[in-house]
Enzyme design. Structure first.
Site, PDB file in Angstrom:
ATOM      1  N   ILE A 149       0.848  -1.200   0.000  1.00 35.01           N
ATOM      2  CA  ILE A 149       0.000   0.000   0.000  1.00 35.01           C
ATOM      3  C   ILE A 149       0.882   1.248   0.000  1.00 35.01           C
ATOM      4  CG2 ILE A 149      -1.716   1.301   1.336  1.00 35.01           C
ATOM      5  CD1 ILE A 149      -2.614  -1.488   2.481  1.00 35.01           C
ATOM      6  N   ASP A 168      10.271   2.329   7.454  1.00 34.26           N
ATOM      7  CA  ASP A 168       9.914   0.915   7.521  1.00 34.26           C
ATOM      8  C   ASP A 168      11.086   0.177   8.163  1.00 34.26           C
ATOM      9  OD1 ASP A 168       7.787  -1.006   5.567  1.00 34.26           O
ATOM     10  OD2 ASP A 168       9.439  -1.939   6.670  1.00 34.26           O
ATOM     11  N   THR A 223      -5.065   4.211   7.282  1.00 31.60           N
ATOM     12  CA  THR A 223      -5.781   3.098   6.630  1.00 31.60           C
ATOM     13  C   THR A 223      -5.178   1.768   7.083  1.00 31.60           C
ATOM     14  OG1 THR A 223      -4.384   3.448   4.681  1.00 31.60           O
ATOM     15  CG2 THR A 223      -6.633   4.262   4.545  1.00 31.60           C
ATOM     16  N   ARG A 225      -4.486   0.139  10.803  1.00 31.41           N
ATOM     17  CA  ARG A 225      -5.404  -0.422  11.797  1.00 31.41           C
ATOM     18  C   ARG A 225      -5.650   0.653  12.856  1.00 31.41           C
ATOM     19  NH1 ARG A 225      -6.837  -3.628   8.644  1.00 31.41           N
ATOM     20  NH2 ARG A 225      -6.673  -5.900   8.699  1.00 31.41           N
ATOM     21  N   ASP A 249      -9.849   5.560   8.091  1.00 33.88           N
ATOM     22  CA  ASP A 249     -10.659   4.450   7.578  1.00 33.88           C
ATOM     23  C   ASP A 249     -10.811   3.373   8.636  1.00 33.88           C
ATOM     24  OD1 ASP A 249     -12.066   3.046   5.475  1.00 33.88           O
ATOM     25  OD2 ASP A 249     -10.365   1.665   5.417  1.00 33.88           O
ATOM     26  N   GLU A 254     -13.214  -0.661  16.433  1.00 34.60           N
ATOM     27  CA  GLU A 254     -14.266  -0.355  15.452  1.00 34.60           C
ATOM     28  C   GLU A 254     -15.310  -1.464  15.351  1.00 34.60           C
ATOM     29  OE1 GLU A 254     -11.727   0.070  11.957  1.00 34.60           O
ATOM     30  OE2 GLU A 254     -12.106  -2.021  11.391  1.00 34.60           O
ATOM     31  N   HIS A 290     -13.985   1.436   7.423  1.00 29.41           N
ATOM     32  CA  HIS A 290     -13.036   0.375   7.040  1.00 29.41           C
ATOM     33  C   HIS A 290     -13.403  -0.151   5.648  1.00 29.41           C
ATOM     34  CE1 HIS A 290     -10.186  -2.979   8.601  1.00 29.41           C
ATOM     35  NE2 HIS A 290     -10.050  -2.812   7.294  1.00 29.41           N
TER      36      HIS A 290
HETATM   37  P1  NAI Z   1       2.612  -5.299   3.517  1.00 32.83           P
HETATM   38  O1  NAI Z   1       2.893  -6.502   4.328  1.00 32.83           O
HETATM   39  O2  NAI Z   1       2.884  -5.300   2.053  1.00 32.83           O
HETATM   40  O3  NAI Z   1       3.382  -4.037   4.140  1.00 32.83           O
HETATM   41  C1  NAI Z   1       3.438  -3.726   5.498  1.00 32.83           C
HETATM   42  C2  NAI Z   1       4.723  -2.966   5.717  1.00 32.83           C
HETATM   43  O4  NAI Z   1       4.700  -2.461   7.064  1.00 32.83           O
HETATM   44  C3  NAI Z   1       5.969  -3.864   5.584  1.00 32.83           C
HETATM   45  O5  NAI Z   1       6.891  -3.275   4.693  1.00 32.83           O
HETATM   46  C4  NAI Z   1       6.490  -3.947   7.008  1.00 32.83           C
HETATM   47  O6  NAI Z   1       7.905  -4.062   7.065  1.00 32.83           O
HETATM   48  C5  NAI Z   1       5.992  -2.617   7.566  1.00 32.83           C
HETATM   49  N1  NAI Z   1       6.036  -2.568   9.028  1.00 32.83           N
HETATM   50  C6  NAI Z   1       5.985  -3.605   9.913  1.00 32.83           C
HETATM   51  N2  NAI Z   1       6.174  -3.144  11.174  1.00 32.83           N
HETATM   52  C7  NAI Z   1       6.342  -1.791  11.057  1.00 32.83           C
HETATM   53  C8  NAI Z   1       6.607  -0.755  11.992  1.00 32.83           C
HETATM   54  N3  NAI Z   1       6.756  -1.021  13.293  1.00 32.83           N
HETATM   55  N4  NAI Z   1       6.723   0.509  11.539  1.00 32.83           N
HETATM   56  C9  NAI Z   1       6.613   0.783  10.217  1.00 32.83           C
HETATM   57  N5  NAI Z   1       6.385  -0.158   9.284  1.00 32.83           N
HETATM   58  C10 NAI Z   1       6.244  -1.430   9.696  1.00 32.83           C
HETATM   59  O7  NAI Z   1       1.089  -4.961   3.784  1.00 32.83           O
HETATM   60  P2  NAI Z   1       0.130  -3.985   2.989  1.00 32.83           P
HETATM   61  O8  NAI Z   1      -0.628  -4.776   1.987  1.00 32.83           O
HETATM   62  O9  NAI Z   1       0.839  -2.774   2.567  1.00 32.83           O
HETATM   63  O10 NAI Z   1      -0.918  -3.638   4.180  1.00 32.83           O
HETATM   64  C11 NAI Z   1      -0.489  -2.950   5.349  1.00 32.83           C
HETATM   65  C12 NAI Z   1      -1.599  -2.967   6.387  1.00 32.83           C
HETATM   66  O11 NAI Z   1      -2.704  -2.224   5.909  1.00 32.83           O
HETATM   67  C13 NAI Z   1      -2.178  -4.364   6.687  1.00 32.83           C
HETATM   68  O12 NAI Z   1      -1.388  -5.075   7.623  1.00 32.83           O
HETATM   69  C14 NAI Z   1      -3.532  -4.022   7.238  1.00 32.83           C
HETATM   70  O13 NAI Z   1      -3.445  -3.787   8.633  1.00 32.83           O
HETATM   71  C15 NAI Z   1      -3.878  -2.708   6.544  1.00 32.83           C
HETATM   72  N6  NAI Z   1      -4.908  -2.884   5.522  1.00 32.83           N
HETATM   73  C16 NAI Z   1      -6.031  -2.115   5.619  1.00 32.83           C
HETATM   74  C17 NAI Z   1      -7.031  -2.240   4.694  1.00 32.83           C
HETATM   75  C18 NAI Z   1      -8.242  -1.379   4.758  1.00 32.83           C
HETATM   76  O14 NAI Z   1      -9.261  -1.698   4.120  1.00 32.83           O
HETATM   77  N7  NAI Z   1      -8.220  -0.271   5.498  1.00 32.83           N
HETATM   78  C19 NAI Z   1      -6.960  -3.233   3.605  1.00 32.83           C
HETATM   79  C20 NAI Z   1      -5.699  -3.950   3.555  1.00 32.83           C
HETATM   80  C21 NAI Z   1      -4.728  -3.776   4.500  1.00 32.83           C
END
Ligand code: NAI
Length: 324
Positions: A149, A168, A223, A225, A249, A254, A290
């Site tokens: 994202i 990151d 967006t 959590r 979001d 929630e 969400h």
């Molecule tokens: P992803 O796994 O591709 O990326 C997550 C990134 O966050 C990784 O690069 C990871 O190293 C980094 N990360 C881990 N711990 C961290 C920290 N302490 N500080 C900063 N960065 C850290 O996942 P993606 O697809 O980008 O999704 C990220 C999050 O977005 C999901 O885990 C989920 O909680 C949320 N999400 C929300 C949605 C919504 O509808 N609002 C839909 C999909 C995901």
């Protein structure tokens, strides 16, 4: 084998029944907590509002597999699942771009004062009072969590001529941003976008101490959590003007805001629910339910990968397995 799908959306039931016709498929629009107890369930497919802890697993002695229809897995007690030999699969990449688009929507909405403008238009007024916004060009967007994202969001922000910095703990090669330390990102960002998962390091990451390091008037977008932000600290900062606006979001607790949700238990839950309602009504806050993932195309990809995850588990070669 009996399988329960919770939090079903329009079209889910027919699709899952047709695709998994060798299984006994049960569906509900509610969460796991709202579903009838059924000790025969061997597979569970949930979304982010169904918390699966030890109690839930104890109540499902036949459970062997959890196919979450989400990328995030913070709603599942992975350690307990592992101890019980329950395999967990997720949908790792259905919509980085989809969620980034919604994140950009929230950035646009708060920067251009959309909530107040809509409220004003809703009362029949066509009036600019109090609606001055800000430009993007030359502003800095700080992205916390540069995964699928965050990376798509960086590309989009570049199209608006924004400077993009990211933090990151596991940085990868991403063309459209510069990695910086977290304190530097806090200090430089005009817009702060939280695109990280919820884990021990990110829970209440944006609390009083982080907010004190942010640029006065920063716009905070979440967006990731809800619990990445300490909502009490955010509300205080909005009221004090230290945070200029917020696009959310996701909100803490929630699941207690969903239609048909149980009543909050205890003072803490009641206080967070009340605070969420204040955030939803705030002039400088945009809240969406969400829904960043909620597009026709992303839902299609989620369904396809979920069916594949279940089929592969049943054939003895599980895929997209989440390790604790
Ligand atoms: P992803 O796994 O591709 O990326 C997550 C990134 O966050 C990784 O690069 C990871 O190293 C980094 N990360 C881990 N711990 C961290 C920290 N302490 N500080 C900063 N960065 C850290 O996942 P993606 O697809 O980008 O999704 C990220 C999050 O977005 C999901 O885990 C989920 O909680 C949320 N999400 C929300 C949605 C919504 O509808 N609002 C839909 C999909 C995901």
């Amino acid at each position: 084998m009996r399988i329960l799908f919770t939090e079903c959306k329009e079209g889910d039931e027919a699709l899952f029944r047709a695709a998994l016709d060798s299984l006994e498929v049960i569906t509900t629009n509610g969460t796991l907590a709202e579903a009838d107890e059924d000790a025969a369930i061997g597979i569970l497919s949930v979304m982010a509002h169904s918390h699966i802890g030890t109690d839930g697993m104890d109540a499902l002695p036949s459970l062997r597999f959890i196919a979450t229809r989400s990328t995030g897995v913070d709603h599942i007690d992975l350690e307990s699942a592992r101890d019980r030999g329950i395999v967990v699969s997720n949908v790792p990449s259905y919509g980085g771009r989809t969620v980034a688009e919604h994140t950009m929507l929230l950035i646009l909405a708060v920067a251009k004062n959309l909530p107040a403008a809509l409220k004003c238009a809703g009362t029949g007024k066509f009036d600019l009072s109090g609606l001055v916004g800000v430009d993007f060009a030359g502003k800095t967007l700080g992205i916390v969590g540069v995964g699928q994202i965050g990376e798509c969001l960086a590309t989009m922000a570049n199209g608006f001529d924004m400077e993009v910095v990211g933090y990151d703990p596991e940085p990868r090669d991403v063309l459209d941003l510069t990695y910086v330390e977290l304190a530097d990102l806090y200090r430089r960002s005009d817009f702060l976008a939280l695109c990280c998962p919820l884990n021990d390091a990110t829970r209440h990451m944006i609390g009083r101490s982080a907010i004190a390091q942010l640029k006065p008037g920063v716009f905070v977008i979440n967006t990731g959590r809800g619990a990445v932000i300490d909502s009490v600290a955010l509300y205080e900062a909005l009221e004090a003007g230290n945070v200029g606006g917020a696009g959310l979001d996701v909100l803490e607790m929630e699941h207690l805001l969903r239609p048909g949700a149980r009543e909050p238990v205890g003072e803490k839950e009641a206080a967070i629910v009340a605070l969420n309602k204040s955030l939803m009504l705030h002039q400088r806050v945009v809240v969406t339910p969400h829904m960043a993932f909620y597009t026709a195309e992303a839902l299609e990809r989620i369904r396809e990968v979920t069916v594949e995850n279940i089929t592969r588990f049943l054939s003895g070669s599980p895929t997209n397995v989440v390790h604790n």
